[in-house]
Design an enzyme around this catalytic site. Sequence first.
Site, PDB file in Angstrom:
ATOM      1  N   ALA A 181      44.017  37.387  35.564  1.00 53.21           N
ATOM      2  CA  ALA A 181      43.232  36.241  35.999  1.00 53.21           C
ATOM      3  C   ALA A 181      42.631  36.429  37.381  1.00 53.21           C
ATOM      4  O   ALA A 181      41.887  35.590  37.856  1.00 53.21           O
ATOM      5  CB  ALA A 181      44.107  34.978  36.008  1.00 53.21           C
ATOM      6  N   CYS A 182      42.980  37.520  38.055  1.00 54.21           N
ATOM      7  CA  CYS A 182      42.547  37.699  39.437  1.00 54.21           C
ATOM      8  C   CYS A 182      42.109  39.122  39.653  1.00 54.21           C
ATOM      9  O   CYS A 182      42.817  40.049  39.292  1.00 54.21           O
ATOM     10  CB  CYS A 182      43.675  37.338  40.393  1.00 54.21           C
ATOM     11  N   GLY A 183      40.950  39.313  40.266  1.00 50.14           N
ATOM     12  CA  GLY A 183      40.464  40.656  40.494  1.00 50.14           C
ATOM     13  C   GLY A 183      40.622  41.149  41.900  1.00 50.14           C
ATOM     14  O   GLY A 183      40.533  42.341  42.152  1.00 50.14           O
ATOM     15  N   THR A 196      47.445  43.635  39.925  1.00 54.72           N
ATOM     16  CA  THR A 196      46.391  42.664  39.727  1.00 54.72           C
ATOM     17  C   THR A 196      46.581  41.986  38.380  1.00 54.72           C
ATOM     18  O   THR A 196      46.668  42.652  37.356  1.00 54.72           O
ATOM     19  CB  THR A 196      45.017  43.358  39.754  1.00 54.72           C
ATOM     20  N   CYS A 247      43.236  40.078  44.188  1.00 56.87           N
ATOM     21  CA  CYS A 247      44.526  39.788  44.797  1.00 56.87           C
ATOM     22  C   CYS A 247      45.026  41.021  45.550  1.00 56.87           C
ATOM     23  O   CYS A 247      44.868  42.145  45.097  1.00 56.87           O
ATOM     24  CB  CYS A 247      45.540  39.402  43.728  1.00 56.87           C
TER      25      CYS A 247
END
Length: 321
Positions: A114-116, A111, A118
């Site tokens: 910037a992304c939780g 992960t 994905c």
Amino acid sequence: MRATQRRPVTRITLGRPAVRRPDTLVGEEPLEIRVGGASLAVTMRTPGHDVELALGYLVAEGVVATSEDVVTSRFCAGVGPDGENTYNVLDVTLAPHVPPPGAELVRRVTTSSACGVCGRTSIDQVRTASRYAVEGDATTIPVERLLAYPDALRADQELFDRTGGLHAAALFDNATGERLVLREDVGRHNAVDKVVGWAVASGRLPLAGCTLQVSGRASFELVQKASTAGIPVLSAVSAPSALAVDLAVEVGMTLVGFVRGESLVVYSRPDRVLLDERPGVAATQPGRGPNTATPSSTPTPSVSAPISNVVRRENSTRRSS
């Protein structure tokens, strides 16, 4: 300090000689979260408050709900090339009454900061069922206090002051306006996990009567994380996504965005936002449901007008685009 690192940079300003000097940058390293020795996820984060990060992550995934669900959290003895512990592998031991996370929760990819979410296979898996219902939370908050939260958050972002490259999340008591905790991280979802993890370690879940203030936008995942922690109000400096609004409406959370200066936009449950100090004067119109994000028609010159103006300006922009 691993939360920040120094690197040489070249600063260029028009009309001036280039300057070569060291600069302070935010740290970003992987953290592998294990449960009972089994790898659950790897996330990129700013080192610091890692136990809180892991606990908050487990709350958001529906694995734990209270401090009694966790026995220990410890760094594993993994070492780097220099023979030193990297402190990048954390193992959480669950209490005997807590079932281990299922295979569907294991992250198949790293992960990013910037992304939780994905790597999830479907949106249904993201809609983690919270053990704490926020719909019935009777908390209210004066709009002046809500407008003050972003400045209170920004005032104590120590790492941001040094690097300019971190997100922040803070928890406020709506009754008093007291800031309970503030955490920073290169990832906005990590900052929220650290706040929730602090609450787990402090035995404070559910976080009834509180507002979670974040420094950026309000994504679907941030609403989900706030819901699983029992937080009734989520406030963001920037915009929410449409899916975030849909989830906030679904769970009965007050979602606020564009909280800047003297104006804000309420996207769900505006009845919790009081337009002045008189009890019950909230941002709803008589006869409308609690999820109608329309300001009150009752005249409140100093406060309600900016809210109305923002809503009208937003609607006008959308029609013309």
